[in-house]
Design a protein around this motif. Structure first.
Motif, PDB file in Angstrom:
ATOM      1  N   ASP A 166       0.807  -1.214   0.000  1.00  0.00           N
ATOM      2  CA  ASP A 166       0.000   0.000   0.000  1.00  0.00           C
ATOM      3  C   ASP A 166       0.847   1.274   0.000  1.00  0.00           C
ATOM      4  O   ASP A 166       0.661   2.136   0.848  1.00  0.00           O
ATOM      5  CB  ASP A 166      -0.916  -0.051   1.241  1.00  0.00           C
ATOM      6  N   HIS A 335       8.125   0.533   4.846  1.00  0.00           N
ATOM      7  CA  HIS A 335       8.296  -0.907   4.902  1.00  0.00           C
ATOM      8  C   HIS A 335       9.608  -1.305   4.210  1.00  0.00           C
ATOM      9  O   HIS A 335       9.647  -2.247   3.411  1.00  0.00           O
ATOM     10  CB  HIS A 335       7.139  -1.608   4.200  1.00  0.00           C
ATOM     11  N   GLU A 418       3.395  -8.064   7.535  1.00  0.00           N
ATOM     12  CA  GLU A 418       2.123  -8.674   7.161  1.00  0.00           C
ATOM     13  C   GLU A 418       2.192  -9.756   6.090  1.00  0.00           C
ATOM     14  O   GLU A 418       1.453  -9.708   5.105  1.00  0.00           O
ATOM     15  CB  GLU A 418       1.144  -7.586   6.708  1.00  0.00           C
ATOM     16  N   TYR A 478     -11.010  -1.014   9.397  1.00  0.00           N
ATOM     17  CA  TYR A 478     -11.397  -2.056   8.423  1.00  0.00           C
ATOM     18  C   TYR A 478     -12.392  -3.039   9.046  1.00  0.00           C
ATOM     19  O   TYR A 478     -13.159  -3.686   8.355  1.00  0.00           O
ATOM     20  CB  TYR A 478     -10.171  -2.824   7.916  1.00  0.00           C
ATOM     21  N   GLU A 512       0.933  -0.929  14.023  1.00  0.00           N
ATOM     22  CA  GLU A 512      -0.018  -0.211  13.164  1.00  0.00           C
ATOM     23  C   GLU A 512      -1.391  -0.234  13.816  1.00  0.00           C
ATOM     24  O   GLU A 512      -1.854  -1.283  14.280  1.00  0.00           O
ATOM     25  CB  GLU A 512      -0.137  -0.845  11.779  1.00  0.00           C
ATOM     26  N   ASN A 574      -3.045   7.281   0.945  1.00  0.00           N
ATOM     27  CA  ASN A 574      -3.473   6.806   2.254  1.00  0.00           C
ATOM     28  C   ASN A 574      -3.526   8.012   3.192  1.00  0.00           C
ATOM     29  O   ASN A 574      -2.562   8.767   3.288  1.00  0.00           O
ATOM     30  CB  ASN A 574      -2.459   5.761   2.749  1.00  0.00           C
ATOM     31  N   LYS A 576      -4.197   8.085   6.550  1.00  0.00           N
ATOM     32  CA  LYS A 576      -4.167   7.781   7.984  1.00  0.00           C
ATOM     33  C   LYS A 576      -3.123   8.608   8.720  1.00  0.00           C
ATOM     34  O   LYS A 576      -2.882   8.389   9.909  1.00  0.00           O
ATOM     35  CB  LYS A 576      -3.905   6.292   8.222  1.00  0.00           C
TER      36      LYS A 576
END
Ligand code: GCB
Length: 599
Positions: A166, A335, A418, A478, A512, A574, A576
């Motif tokens: 992402d 990441h 992840e 989510y 996260e 994104n 956030k």
């Protein structure tokens, strides 16, 4: 010396020149560059900045979203006085993979877009003439590359990236390029480890050199006063009444390493700023210098408008000012390993870093933010490409640790973000990754990895490999977001009770948790996407964390809004961020500042 990832350092024995500036650049959509010998010079180049991410520069989507081969070129002169030395070119990174040529000769190839690439120039260089440096890059994603992803061919024949992650697949020469002049006989690498002896410190060192000449190591305090010295490639420096490197109170010593002949002639010198500190996990606590520390901060991307993933000192300065203002003490380089200058800054400012390798997207989904938590099993570790993936993964862990091992700010290595972790295949894969990675770090810092929602305590086969457990959880976003947030809290508690019941006696850090928030939106009462909802969401999460004393950290997703691939759940990226992409605070920033003042 190709393996020497030491950051450039200038003194009487070493010199460096930045090659940053406007370079020539050409896309190569039909991959004809090699056959047409573009390594000798690009036929129809544009001009682009180095360092830079090419995607942010142009006005056409074909250029912004370009996937495939592309080339860079520049010319340089060897500075006067460098004739008797060995010459190298050092790229902070080449994203995602590259072949480097000088004067038409191939020097090296490198896989992986976030760690340095070094190539020897001496055999091809022309003194007193212009030299041509050409780099062929490629930014395609596949299931053996880190990060993982794939490509799609549009009806027009144009290729676009389909990342399994992402963030925007920025590429190019995104970090500085240096020309290096090093002595014929040189210091290749060094590492330090620390032991506490009440208020004294033992600094054990290990120096690698290209030959067997003798080594002297000195340690100077912040005033430049000698505090300890020793001879030999390995040894121990005893530092009485050591100044410990502490969070937001960083004391740095200068280590000076000299390589000498029998008669005392100095052949090479390398110096660096180091902090003396210990890191360990003890039961459910993370100990820094023997004292428990609660991690407060953010997951961070390298991302900024126009710059993309280009390192920029002003952006870094602003980010550290914002992190200090918010009372944070830690960030994760999600990441991928960030530019080296971020770690230097963190060393100086006393910030803790969880350093992450680009092992993201190991679940075969182009919407990993949806797939994470959906329970969908993606067979990721069952394909014939896994051995190649594993080799790349280990190589990049090794390069990351070699590059970053001496930074006091780095307190842990994150070996994945992840992945699929519920199958026996994943267990086998990560058992090998963790077993091998344990041998790489002289300081034996904790190893971890960030687990997504499918990695539940009763399903995940990989969490026993981690020295502390990192969880990415989106209860209230989510899962059961908005009007359902009460239910989200209940589900979250239920999961936490399962972790508690395992009695693992290790810390859990939330790496996260976050909610997309548009700075333009205010709602009373709150609703999703509003600033009020981001605050409500974070408060709910804190309410859960504060019930469990094994929770030893909270890194909000994300520090700032960032660019992603286009998607219906992404509003120009994104959102956030606790800060906007321009680095201004959303309401949540003030709330975090208050919580972290006393937490
Ligand atoms: C995640 C990923 C991160 C995403 C985030 C999100 O779990 O690790 O890369 O950006 O969720 O916002 O969906």
């Amino acid at each position: 010396m190709e393996n020497s990832l030491l950051y450039p350092c200038n003194n009487r024995y070493r010199d460096s020149r930045l090659l940053d500036g406007l370079w020539q650049f050409q896309f190569d959509p039909t991959a004809k560059g090699k056959a047409q010998h573009w390594e000798k010079g690009l036929p129809q180049p544009l001009k682009v900045p180095v360092p830079g991410s090419f995607s942010e520069l142009f006005t056409k989507e074909q250029q912004r979203d370009y996937v495939g081969d592309f080339w860079y070129e520049t010319n340089f002169f060897v500075p006067r006085g460098w004739e008797q030395t060995t010459l190298w070119v050092r790229f902070g990174s080449l994203t995602q993979r590259a072949t480097v040529y000088c004067n038409g000769v191939e020097l090296t190839t490198h896989e992986g877009g976030f760690l340095p690439v070094i190539a020897a120039l001496s055999s091809v260089i022309r003194l007193n003439q212009e030299n041509k440096l050409v780099v062929q890059l490629n930014n395609e994603l596949n299931e053996t590359s880190l990060p993982c992803g794939t490509q799609k061919i549009l009806p027009s024949g144009r290729k676009i990236a389909k990342p399994y992650f992402d963030f925007f697949n920025y590429a190019g020469i995104q970090r500085s390029v240096w020309l290096l002049s090093l002595p014929q006989v040189a210091i290749q690498d060094y590492s330090v480890t620390f032991q506490r002896e009440e208020e004294n410190a033992l600094v054990n060192f290990d120096v690698q050199t290209t030959d067997s000449n003798s080594v002297q190591v000195r340690l100077l305090d912040a005033q430049g006063k000698l505090v300890a010295a020793a001879h030999g490639k390995q040894g121990t420096l005893r530092v009485p009444h050591a100044h410990w490197w502490q969070v937001r109170n960083a004391y740095l010593y200068q280590i000076v390493i000299q390589l000498k002949t029998e008669t005392g002639e100095i052949l090479d010198e390398y110096s660096d700023r180091i902090g003396i500190r210990t890191v360990e996990i003890s039961g459910t606590k993370i100990l820094l210098n023997g004292k428990p520390i609660y991690l407060k901060g953010f997951g961070k991307h390298e991302d900024f408008a126009i710059l993309g993933k280009t390192f920029n000192w002003s952006v870094a300065k602003r980010d550290f000012e914002l992190m200090k203002w918010s009372n944070a003490n830690c960030f994760r380089t999600s990441h991928y390993p960030h530019a080296e200058e971020w770690y230097q800054f963190a060393d100086e400012e006393g910030f803790l870093i969880i350093d992450e390798v680009p092992a993201v997207g190991m679940m075969r989904s182009t919407h990993n933010y949806v797939a994470a938590g959906s329970g969908k099993y993606t067979h990721f570790f069952e394909t014939p490409t896994v051995p190649q993936l594993k080799a790349n993964h280990l190589q990049q862990i090794n390069e990351m640790i070699v590059r970053d091992k001496n930074h006091p700010s780095v307190i842990a290595w994150s070996l994945f973000n992840e992945p699929e972790t519920t199958s026996a295949y994943a267990k086998e894969y990560f058992t090998e990754i963790f077993t091998k990675a344990r041998q790489y770090d002289p300081q034996k810092r904790p190893l971890t990895g960030a687990l997504e929602k499918n990695s539940q305590p009763d399903k995940c086969q990989c969490f026993p490999l981690l020295d502390f457990i990192c969880l990415n959880r989106y209860y209230g976003w989510y899962i059961s977001g908005g009007a359902d947030i009460e239910e989200a809290e209940q589900l979250f508690q239920q999961e936490m009770e399962k972790w508690k019941a395992l009695n693992l006696n290790v810390p859990i850090v939330f790496t996260e948790f976050g909610a997309d928030t548009l700075p333009s939106e205010h709602k009373l009462p709150s609703s999703m996407w509003s600033q009020e909802y981001q605050c409500k969401y974070l408060k709910m999460n804190f309410h859960v964390f504060d019930n469990y004393d094994f929770v030893q950290g909270e890194l909000v997703w994300c520090f700032a809004d960032f660019q992603t691939a286009e998607a219906i759940m992404r509003v120009n990226g994104n959102r956030k961020g606790v800060f906007t992409r321009e680095r201004q605070p959303k309401d949540a920033a003030f709330m975090l500042k208050q919580r972290w003042e006393t937490k």
